[in-house]
Design a protein around this motif. Structure first.
Motif, PDB file in Angstrom:
ATOM      1  N   GLN A  86       0.830  -1.204   0.000  1.00  0.00           N
ATOM      2  CA  GLN A  86       0.000   0.000   0.000  1.00  0.00           C
ATOM      3  C   GLN A  86       0.870   1.262   0.000  1.00  0.00           C
ATOM      4  O   GLN A  86       2.091   1.208   0.154  1.00  0.00           O
ATOM      5  N   SER A  87       0.211   2.405  -0.148  1.00  0.00           N
ATOM      6  CA  SER A  87       0.930   3.675  -0.317  1.00  0.00           C
ATOM      7  C   SER A  87       1.752   4.074   0.907  1.00  0.00           C
ATOM      8  O   SER A  87       2.712   4.834   0.785  1.00  0.00           O
ATOM      9  N   HIS A  88       1.404   3.563   2.091  1.00  0.00           N
ATOM     10  CA  HIS A  88       2.158   3.938   3.291  1.00  0.00           C
ATOM     11  C   HIS A  88       3.419   3.088   3.487  1.00  0.00           C
ATOM     12  O   HIS A  88       4.217   3.357   4.383  1.00  0.00           O
ATOM     13  N   SER A  99      13.956  -5.666 -15.443  1.00  0.00           N
ATOM     14  CA  SER A  99      13.674  -6.954 -16.087  1.00  0.00           C
ATOM     15  C   SER A  99      12.208  -7.348 -16.002  1.00  0.00           C
ATOM     16  O   SER A  99      11.818  -8.399 -16.510  1.00  0.00           O
ATOM     17  N   SER A 100      11.358  -6.504 -15.378  1.00  0.00           N
ATOM     18  CA  SER A 100       9.947  -6.894 -15.216  1.00  0.00           C
ATOM     19  C   SER A 100       9.030  -5.678 -15.300  1.00  0.00           C
ATOM     20  O   SER A 100       8.895  -4.902 -14.346  1.00  0.00           O
ATOM     21  N   GLU A 101       8.365  -5.535 -16.436  1.00  0.00           N
ATOM     22  CA  GLU A 101       7.411  -4.440 -16.600  1.00  0.00           C
ATOM     23  C   GLU A 101       6.178  -4.618 -15.703  1.00  0.00           C
ATOM     24  O   GLU A 101       5.713  -3.635 -15.106  1.00  0.00           O
ATOM     25  N   PRO A 102       5.630  -5.850 -15.558  1.00  0.00           N
ATOM     26  CA  PRO A 102       4.465  -6.003 -14.663  1.00  0.00           C
ATOM     27  C   PRO A 102       4.764  -5.591 -13.219  1.00  0.00           C
ATOM     28  O   PRO A 102       3.931  -4.945 -12.571  1.00  0.00           O
ATOM     29  N   LEU A 103       5.939  -5.967 -12.709  1.00  0.00           N
ATOM     30  CA  LEU A 103       6.319  -5.577 -11.346  1.00  0.00           C
ATOM     31  C   LEU A 103       6.417  -4.060 -11.242  1.00  0.00           C
ATOM     32  O   LEU A 103       5.926  -3.454 -10.274  1.00  0.00           O
ATOM     33  N   THR A 104       7.053  -3.445 -12.230  1.00  0.00           N
ATOM     34  CA  THR A 104       7.226  -1.990 -12.213  1.00  0.00           C
ATOM     35  C   THR A 104       5.870  -1.295 -12.193  1.00  0.00           C
ATOM     36  O   THR A 104       5.635  -0.372 -11.397  1.00  0.00           O
ATOM     37  N   LYS A 105       4.961  -1.736 -13.054  1.00  0.00           N
ATOM     38  CA  LYS A 105       3.627  -1.120 -13.105  1.00  0.00           C
ATOM     39  C   LYS A 105       2.866  -1.332 -11.793  1.00  0.00           C
ATOM     40  O   LYS A 105       2.155  -0.433 -11.322  1.00  0.00           O
ATOM     41  N   ALA A 106       3.026  -2.527 -11.195  1.00  0.00           N
ATOM     42  CA  ALA A 106       2.326  -2.818  -9.936  1.00  0.00           C
ATOM     43  C   ALA A 106       2.815  -1.912  -8.810  1.00  0.00           C
ATOM     44  O   ALA A 106       2.024  -1.414  -8.000  1.00  0.00           O
ATOM     45  N   MET A 107       4.131  -1.690  -8.758  1.00  0.00           N
ATOM     46  CA  MET A 107       4.667  -0.839  -7.695  1.00  0.00           C
ATOM     47  C   MET A 107       4.335   0.636  -7.926  1.00  0.00           C
ATOM     48  O   MET A 107       4.127   1.390  -6.983  1.00  0.00           O
ATOM     49  N   LEU A 108       4.273   1.047  -9.203  1.00  0.00           N
ATOM     50  CA  LEU A 108       3.823   2.412  -9.504  1.00  0.00           C
ATOM     51  C   LEU A 108       2.388   2.593  -9.025  1.00  0.00           C
ATOM     52  O   LEU A 108       2.045   3.611  -8.409  1.00  0.00           O
ATOM     53  N   LYS A 109       1.564   1.593  -9.298  1.00  0.00           N
ATOM     54  CA  LYS A 109       0.152   1.658  -8.906  1.00  0.00           C
ATOM     55  C   LYS A 109      -0.009   1.685  -7.385  1.00  0.00           C
ATOM     56  O   LYS A 109      -0.901   2.355  -6.856  1.00  0.00           O
ATOM     57  N   SER A 110       0.864   0.972  -6.672  1.00  0.00           N
ATOM     58  CA  SER A 110       0.753   0.902  -5.203  1.00  0.00           C
ATOM     59  C   SER A 110       1.062   2.231  -4.530  1.00  0.00           C
ATOM     60  O   SER A 110       0.624   2.483  -3.410  1.00  0.00           O
ATOM     61  N   LYS A 111       1.877   3.072  -5.204  1.00  0.00           N
ATOM     62  CA  LYS A 111       2.351   4.352  -4.668  1.00  0.00           C
ATOM     63  C   LYS A 111       3.235   4.183  -3.425  1.00  0.00           C
ATOM     64  O   LYS A 111       3.419   5.100  -2.614  1.00  0.00           O
ATOM     65  N   ALA A 112       3.789   2.978  -3.270  1.00  0.00           N
ATOM     66  CA  ALA A 112       4.715   2.726  -2.162  1.00  0.00           C
ATOM     67  C   ALA A 112       6.088   3.316  -2.485  1.00  0.00           C
ATOM     68  O   ALA A 112       6.378   3.668  -3.632  1.00  0.00           O
ATOM     69  N   VAL A 113       6.924   3.431  -1.461  1.00  0.00           N
ATOM     70  CA  VAL A 113       8.316   3.834  -1.647  1.00  0.00           C
ATOM     71  C   VAL A 113       9.136   2.559  -1.824  1.00  0.00           C
ATOM     72  O   VAL A 113       9.192   1.725  -0.915  1.00  0.00           O
ATOM     73  N   ASN A 344      13.979   3.886  -6.161  1.00  0.00           N
ATOM     74  CA  ASN A 344      13.609   3.539  -7.539  1.00  0.00           C
ATOM     75  C   ASN A 344      12.228   4.070  -7.911  1.00  0.00           C
ATOM     76  O   ASN A 344      12.039   4.620  -8.988  1.00  0.00           O
ATOM     77  N   ILE A 345      11.279   3.877  -7.008  1.00  0.00           N
ATOM     78  CA  ILE A 345       9.910   4.351  -7.230  1.00  0.00           C
ATOM     79  C   ILE A 345       9.424   5.014  -5.950  1.00  0.00           C
ATOM     80  O   ILE A 345       9.568   4.454  -4.859  1.00  0.00           O
ATOM     81  N   VAL A 346       8.861   6.212  -6.096  1.00  0.00           N
ATOM     82  CA  VAL A 346       8.365   6.957  -4.936  1.00  0.00           C
ATOM     83  C   VAL A 346       6.993   7.537  -5.274  1.00  0.00           C
ATOM     84  O   VAL A 346       6.858   8.304  -6.239  1.00  0.00           O
ATOM     85  N   ASN A 347       6.004   7.161  -4.502  1.00  0.00           N
ATOM     86  CA  ASN A 347       4.653   7.727  -4.637  1.00  0.00           C
ATOM     87  C   ASN A 347       4.138   7.705  -6.077  1.00  0.00           C
ATOM     88  O   ASN A 347       3.613   8.699  -6.592  1.00  0.00           O
ATOM     89  N   GLY A 348       4.324   6.564  -6.734  1.00  0.00           N
ATOM     90  CA  GLY A 348       3.796   6.412  -8.083  1.00  0.00           C
ATOM     91  C   GLY A 348       4.639   7.015  -9.181  1.00  0.00           C
ATOM     92  O   GLY A 348       4.182   7.124 -10.331  1.00  0.00           O
ATOM     93  N   LYS A 349       5.874   7.395  -8.880  1.00  0.00           N
ATOM     94  CA  LYS A 349       6.783   7.974  -9.873  1.00  0.00           C
ATOM     95  C   LYS A 349       8.097   7.204  -9.903  1.00  0.00           C
ATOM     96  O   LYS A 349       8.644   6.854  -8.850  1.00  0.00           O
ATOM     97  N   ILE A 350       8.605   6.969 -11.108  1.00  0.00           N
ATOM     98  CA  ILE A 350       9.947   6.392 -11.244  1.00  0.00           C
ATOM     99  C   ILE A 350      10.969   7.490 -11.009  1.00  0.00           C
ATOM    100  O   ILE A 350      10.901   8.559 -11.625  1.00  0.00           O
TER     101      ILE A 350
END
Length: 366
Positions: A86-88, A99-113, A344-350
């Motif tokens: 989750q985002s928190h 190496s994984s676009e699905p993982l990247t998209k999932a973590m962007l969607k989660s808005k986690a750090v 790498n990813i913060v609050n839905g941003k690469i």
């Protein structure tokens, strides 16, 4: 801070994000640590070991994620874990996003750090949290490669060290970084003839200085690689581009130039692999054969030696986990440029450019 240590659920992943000794240090710093039931079993740690260190053991992975602010893992989350993030959350683990676009998209969607072990970078360019697992994987590459050279497993039937009157096996190592040097060291120790290639002349000079005379260096080029693959028995891919996809150094058409039973071990598989025919495998089904060439491409090689790997990993991650827990991720990364490189990813941003480049995305557009 509430810190969660879930059980790894990737195929045959027996490591755990933290040892009981690491948990003890965190609880000593007044943090609450939740460990999933049996999370440490694969690495040789019981639930009682964690309880004695001050942890609270929870029955399910869902409880661990729901109770925690920061998640400390070993491998990237897999699909079953995506909804739990989750985002928190601050998630601190190996991600290998490129190496994984699905993982990247999932973590962007989660808005986690998402803080990736593999991109935490010192001033000198070294990767302190990747190094111990690279050391393990480099050494294992020779251990596994030697095994799969055996004829019952469709290898060439070559003993790497040879015997009196019979020449030793020949090992080609691509990349003179941590993986390559450890692989060369192990192969040389077995008595094999080793060729190690790189484009970094400084590294090749270092290898030349520290390795025995049956380890030779050669500048890496397609021409030289094509020449060497014809007479080497075991080829180890150990190249790394920080946070980005690995370059393809062995193309599909090169396989026809290799002798039947040649073994390829691609340690770069986590970053997409440095061989065109690489596809990730598991410890359960570690190899496949293309054009009579045996491919070993297990994406979590250190997971086969979890006791050693978990201790080695906690040794280097714990100081960063303590800083993140004591100061919060923003202040910890502000004070420590080495740790900040791990973002790498913060609050839905690469925020790590190489990840966007791997998928031809614009950082600003995401």
């Amino acid at each position: 801070m509430q810190i969660g240590i879930p059980k790894e659920i990737k195929n045959n992943e027996n490591r755990v994000g933290m040892t009981p000794a690491g948990v003890f240090e965190l609880t000593k710093n007044k943090h609450v640590v939740y460990v999933q039931k049996e999370a440490g079993f694969g690495s040789g740690f019981s639930d009682l070991d964690y309880i004695d260190a001050g942890a609270i053991v929870l029955d399910t992975i869902e409880e661990v994620y729901a109770s925690s602010d920061m998640i400390v893992k070993v491998k990237e989350p897999i699909e079953q874990e995506y909804p739990l993030i989750q985002s928190h959350h601050v998630v601190f683990t190996y991600f290998h996003f490129a190496s994984s676009e699905p993982l990247t998209k999932a973590m962007l969607k989660s808005k986690a750090v998402c803080i990736a072990y593999e991109t935490v970078e010192d001033k000198d360019g070294s990767l302190p949290l990747l190094t111990p697992m690279s050391e393990v994987a480099g050494r294992m590459a020779i251990q596994q490669g030697a095994k799969y050279l055996e004829k019952p497993i469709k290898g060439r039937g070559v003993l790497l060290g040879g015997v009196p009157g019979v020449p030793p096996g020949r090992v080609l190592v691509l990349g003179a970084g941590v993986v390559g040097i450890q692989a060369a060291k192990m192969a040389a120790g077995l008595g094999a003839h080793v060729t190690i290639m790189d484009i970094n002349m400084k590294q090749l000079r270092y290898v030349n200085d520290v390795m025995p005379s049956h380890v030779v260096t050669e500048f890496s080029s397609e021409y030289n690689i094509r020449k060497r693959i014809k007479d080497h028995d075991l080829i180890v891919g150990g190249v790394l581009l920080k946070g980005a996809k690995a370059p393809k150094l062995i193309s599909r058409d090169m396989l026809k130039d290799m002798r039947p039973g040649t073994v390829l071990v691609d340690v770069a598989v986590d970053q997409g692999g440095c061989m065109e025919t690489t596809k990730a495998t598991t410890h359960e089904n570690p190899t496949y054969i293309i054009d009579d060439v045996v491919h070993y491409c297990v994406a979590n090689m250190p997971g086969a030696v979890p006791y050693t790997s978990t201790l080695a990993l906690t040794n280097v991650t714990l100081p960063y986990v303590i800083r993140l827990a004591n100061q919060g991720w923003e202040k910890a990364c502000e004070k420590d440029p080495t740790l900040a490189k791990g973002l790498n990813i913060v609050n839905g941003k690469i925020v790590y450019e190489e990840i966007a480049e791997a998928f031809n995305w614009s950082v600003d557009a995401i």
